[in-house]
Design a protein around this motif. Structure first.
Motif, PDB file in Angstrom:
ATOM      1  N   ARG A   1      56.536  77.166  74.815  1.00 12.22           N
ATOM      2  CA  ARG A   1      57.237  77.858  73.741  1.00 12.22           C
ATOM      3  C   ARG A   1      58.374  78.652  74.352  1.00 12.22           C
ATOM      4  N   SER A   2      59.406  78.883  73.613  1.00  8.87           N
ATOM      5  CA  SER A   2      60.470  79.756  74.112  1.00  8.87           C
ATOM      6  C   SER A   2      59.913  81.168  74.232  1.00  8.87           C
ATOM      7  N   CYS A   3      60.094  81.753  75.395  1.00 15.67           N
ATOM      8  CA  CYS A   3      59.505  83.078  75.644  1.00 15.67           C
ATOM      9  C   CYS A   3      60.555  84.161  75.404  1.00 15.67           C
ATOM     10  N   ARG A   4      60.209  85.150  74.596  1.00 14.48           N
ATOM     11  CA  ARG A   4      61.134  86.252  74.335  1.00 14.48           C
ATOM     12  C   ARG A   4      60.505  87.610  74.642  1.00 14.48           C
ATOM     13  N   ASN A   5      59.461  87.583  75.451  1.00 13.74           N
ATOM     14  CA  ASN A   5      58.832  88.825  75.925  1.00 13.74           C
ATOM     15  C   ASN A   5      58.398  88.603  77.370  1.00 13.74           C
ATOM     16  N   TYR A   6      58.960  89.384  78.281  1.00 14.38           N
ATOM     17  CA  TYR A   6      58.658  89.172  79.707  1.00 14.38           C
ATOM     18  C   TYR A   6      58.126  90.446  80.349  1.00 14.38           C
ATOM     19  N   ARG A   7      57.325  90.224  81.405  1.00 19.61           N
ATOM     20  CA  ARG A   7      56.909  91.353  82.241  1.00 19.61           C
ATOM     21  C   ARG A   7      58.034  91.686  83.227  1.00 19.61           C
ATOM     22  N   ASP A   8      57.933  92.842  83.865  1.00 16.54           N
ATOM     23  CA  ASP A   8      58.979  93.274  84.799  1.00 16.54           C
ATOM     24  C   ASP A   8      58.972  92.489  86.116  1.00 16.54           C
ATOM     25  N   THR A   9      57.871  91.853  86.429  1.00 19.14           N
ATOM     26  CA  THR A   9      57.697  91.174  87.720  1.00 19.14           C
ATOM     27  C   THR A   9      58.768  90.099  87.947  1.00 19.14           C
ATOM     28  N   GLU A  10      59.331  90.092  89.157  1.00 20.08           N
ATOM     29  CA  GLU A  10      60.365  89.076  89.436  1.00 20.08           C
ATOM     30  C   GLU A  10      59.735  87.783  89.944  1.00 20.08           C
ATOM     31  N   VAL A  11      60.456  86.695  89.783  1.00 20.53           N
ATOM     32  CA  VAL A  11      59.977  85.374  90.207  1.00 20.53           C
ATOM     33  C   VAL A  11      60.497  85.125  91.629  1.00 20.53           C
ATOM     34  N   ALA A  12      59.613  84.643  92.514  1.00 21.99           N
ATOM     35  CA  ALA A  12      60.039  84.406  93.905  1.00 21.99           C
ATOM     36  C   ALA A  12      61.153  83.359  93.939  1.00 21.99           C
ATOM     37  N   LEU A  13      62.106  83.554  94.829  1.00 20.59           N
ATOM     38  CA  LEU A  13      63.230  82.619  94.934  1.00 20.59           C
ATOM     39  C   LEU A  13      62.737  81.192  95.215  1.00 20.59           C
ATOM     40  N   GLU A  14      61.686  81.074  96.033  1.00 22.88           N
ATOM     41  CA  GLU A  14      61.160  79.736  96.371  1.00 22.88           C
ATOM     42  C   GLU A  14      60.696  78.997  95.111  1.00 22.88           C
ATOM     43  N   VAL A  15      60.144  79.746  94.161  1.00 28.49           N
ATOM     44  CA  VAL A  15      59.678  79.125  92.909  1.00 28.49           C
ATOM     45  C   VAL A  15      60.882  78.598  92.130  1.00 28.49           C
ATOM     46  N   LEU A  16      61.941  79.382  92.103  1.00 28.88           N
ATOM     47  CA  LEU A  16      63.145  78.960  91.373  1.00 28.88           C
ATOM     48  C   LEU A  16      63.764  77.729  92.053  1.00 28.88           C
ATOM     49  N   GLU A  17      63.719  77.728  93.373  1.00 32.23           N
ATOM     50  CA  GLU A  17      64.230  76.550  94.102  1.00 32.23           C
ATOM     51  C   GLU A  17      63.363  75.321  93.824  1.00 32.23           C
ATOM     52  N   ASP A  18      62.046  75.532  93.712  1.00 25.45           N
ATOM     53  CA  ASP A  18      61.160  74.409  93.374  1.00 25.45           C
ATOM     54  C   ASP A  18      61.491  73.863  91.980  1.00 25.45           C
ATOM     55  N   LEU A  19      61.856  74.756  91.070  1.00 23.88           N
ATOM     56  CA  LEU A  19      62.195  74.290  89.718  1.00 23.88           C
ATOM     57  C   LEU A  19      63.411  73.367  89.754  1.00 23.88           C
ATOM     58  N   VAL A  20      64.328  73.659  90.659  1.00 24.30           N
ATOM     59  CA  VAL A  20      65.500  72.784  90.794  1.00 24.30           C
ATOM     60  C   VAL A  20      65.060  71.408  91.319  1.00 24.30           C
TER      61      VAL A  20
ATOM     62  N   LEU B   1      59.596  72.501  81.375  1.00 21.39           N
ATOM     63  CA  LEU B   1      58.203  72.052  81.481  1.00 21.39           C
ATOM     64  C   LEU B   1      57.604  72.450  82.834  1.00 21.39           C
ATOM     65  N   GLY B   2      58.413  72.317  83.896  1.00 23.11           N
ATOM     66  CA  GLY B   2      57.931  72.707  85.225  1.00 23.11           C
ATOM     67  C   GLY B   2      57.572  74.183  85.245  1.00 23.11           C
ATOM     68  N   ALA B   3      58.447  75.007  84.668  1.00 28.71           N
ATOM     69  CA  ALA B   3      58.195  76.456  84.628  1.00 28.71           C
ATOM     70  C   ALA B   3      56.914  76.748  83.853  1.00 28.71           C
ATOM     71  N   HIS B   4      56.755  76.075  82.741  1.00 35.14           N
ATOM     72  CA  HIS B   4      55.569  76.296  81.901  1.00 35.14           C
ATOM     73  C   HIS B   4      54.297  75.919  82.667  1.00 35.14           C
ATOM     74  N   SER B   5      54.370  74.813  83.409  1.00 34.30           N
ATOM     75  CA  SER B   5      53.181  74.381  84.166  1.00 34.30           C
ATOM     76  C   SER B   5      52.831  75.390  85.259  1.00 34.30           C
TER      77      SER B   5
END
Ligand SMILES: Cc1cc2nc3c(=O)[nH]c(=O)nc-3n(C[C@H](O)[C@H](O)[C@H](O)COP(=O)(O)O)c2cc1C
Length: 306
Positions: free
Chosen positions: A97-116, A235-239
């Motif tokens: 689902r489209s998320c419009r409420n987030y926690r303050d915690t940041e996402v590790a850069l490696e995770v973002l690179e994996d999404l790419v 989908l990758g992010a959701h998983s």
């Protein structure tokens, strides 16, 4: 007919639906949720978070039952599909689902690179793979983009509220400014007010990272390639347990304001196609997305050659 129905006898007045609604379409009145708009865009998030299943959207299919079994005898043995089951894939797709409420915690850069890396498993026209990705790894980085997008809409709203200018633009280039005024001016004004005076992020909804998906204009199908890669990221992010939301408002601003493109260091040879807000969700969706019932046209031509 009002498409969203609330069963008052079930509603416990917890306010989850009010909190999750991006349109402010629901209010709590005397301890019960009340739908206050003639229509919203029926994202169904109110229904998805309701702990007592009190909301129904008319015309939306509650269950998406597949008619076939996951693997048929014709499935290719050489497809390397491994243990992936269709039911697992569908469950993943339906629960995003489209998320419009987030926690303050940041996402590790490696995770973002994996999404790419996940993104580029997508097909691309003539295998051009002309997609490009720009990671904004922290909330601060995302806010640099946010501030520029807000600035773009501030200027657009100043123009749109001027009736003379709307007439002039209509005369020379069509009614785009008038349409914007009628459809978006009021809600964007409210969002800008919240952004400027209350520090509320109505653009990225408090996300802590972003990925911009661009594509080289010289590729054969830049839009298709970029958007297929985008869906993979969602989908990758959701998983991975991350929330995500496409931000079309930011894409629109980037398409029209070259200063934003320059600040994001995107070369002129590329076009922006999606801005994806990402972060750890601060909302729990209890049931999957319903969609409008779709009846595919089935063309079965008689007397075809064998
Ligand atoms: C092209 C596109 C642009 C979108 N832009 C925005 C946006 O600017 N802000 C936002 O909150 N949601 C945006 N969305 C999310 C949609 O509102 C959302 O996908 C839709 O309501 C269905 O909800 P779901 O994604 O939870 O199933 C966008 C979605 C798409 C596909």
């Amino acid at each position: 007919m009002i498409p969203l129905r609330i069963d008052k006898s079930r509603c416990v007045g917890c306010g989850s639906c009010v909190d999750v609604c991006p349109y402010d379409a629901l209010k709590l009145i005397e301890g019960k949720a009340v739908y206050q708009l003639e229509s919203c865009f029926l994202c169904g998030h109110c229904r998805a978070v309701c702990p007592v299943d009190a909301l129904v959207i008319a015309g939306f299919e509650p269950q998406l039952e597949l008619k076939t079994s996951p693997r048929t005898e014709h499935s290719s043995k050489a497809s390397n599909v491994g243990d992936t089951k269709t039911s697992t894939l569908v469950a993943l797709m339906r629960s995003r689902r489209s998320c419009r409420n987030y926690r303050d915690t940041e996402v590790a850069l490696e995770v973002l690179e994996d999404l790419v890396k996940i993104a580029i498993t997508a097909p691309s026209g003539t295998n051009s793979q002309g997609w490009r990705f720009t990671i904004l790894p922290t909330r601060g980085d995302l806010m640099v983009l946010g501030a520029m997008v807000a600035d773009y809409y501030r200027k657009l709203n100043r123009m749109a509220r001027n009736p003379l200018l709307r007439c002039l633009v209509k005369y020379f280039t069509g009614d785009s400014l008038g349409r914007y005024y009628r459809n978006y001016y009021a809600s964007v004004s409210e969002a800008l007010y919240q952004w400027d005076d209350m520090g509320v992020d109505r653009l990225f909804h408090g996300a802590t990272a972003g990925i911009l998906v661009t594509a080289k204009l010289s590729s054969s199908c830049p839009a298709e390639d970029a958007l297929l890669a985008t869906q993979n990221i969602l989908l990758g992010a959701h998983s991975m347990g991350l929330g995500s939301c496409l931000i079309g408002f930011a894409v629109e601003a980037m398409k029209r304001d070259s200063r934003i493109i320059k600040k994001m260091q995107i070369p002129q040879t590329e076009q922006i196609y999606s801005v994806i807000a990402l972060g750890f969700p601060d909302v729990e969706f209890l049931r999957p997305a319903d969609r409008k019932v779709v009846m595919p046209r089935i063309l079965a031509f008689p007397n075809q050659p064998a």
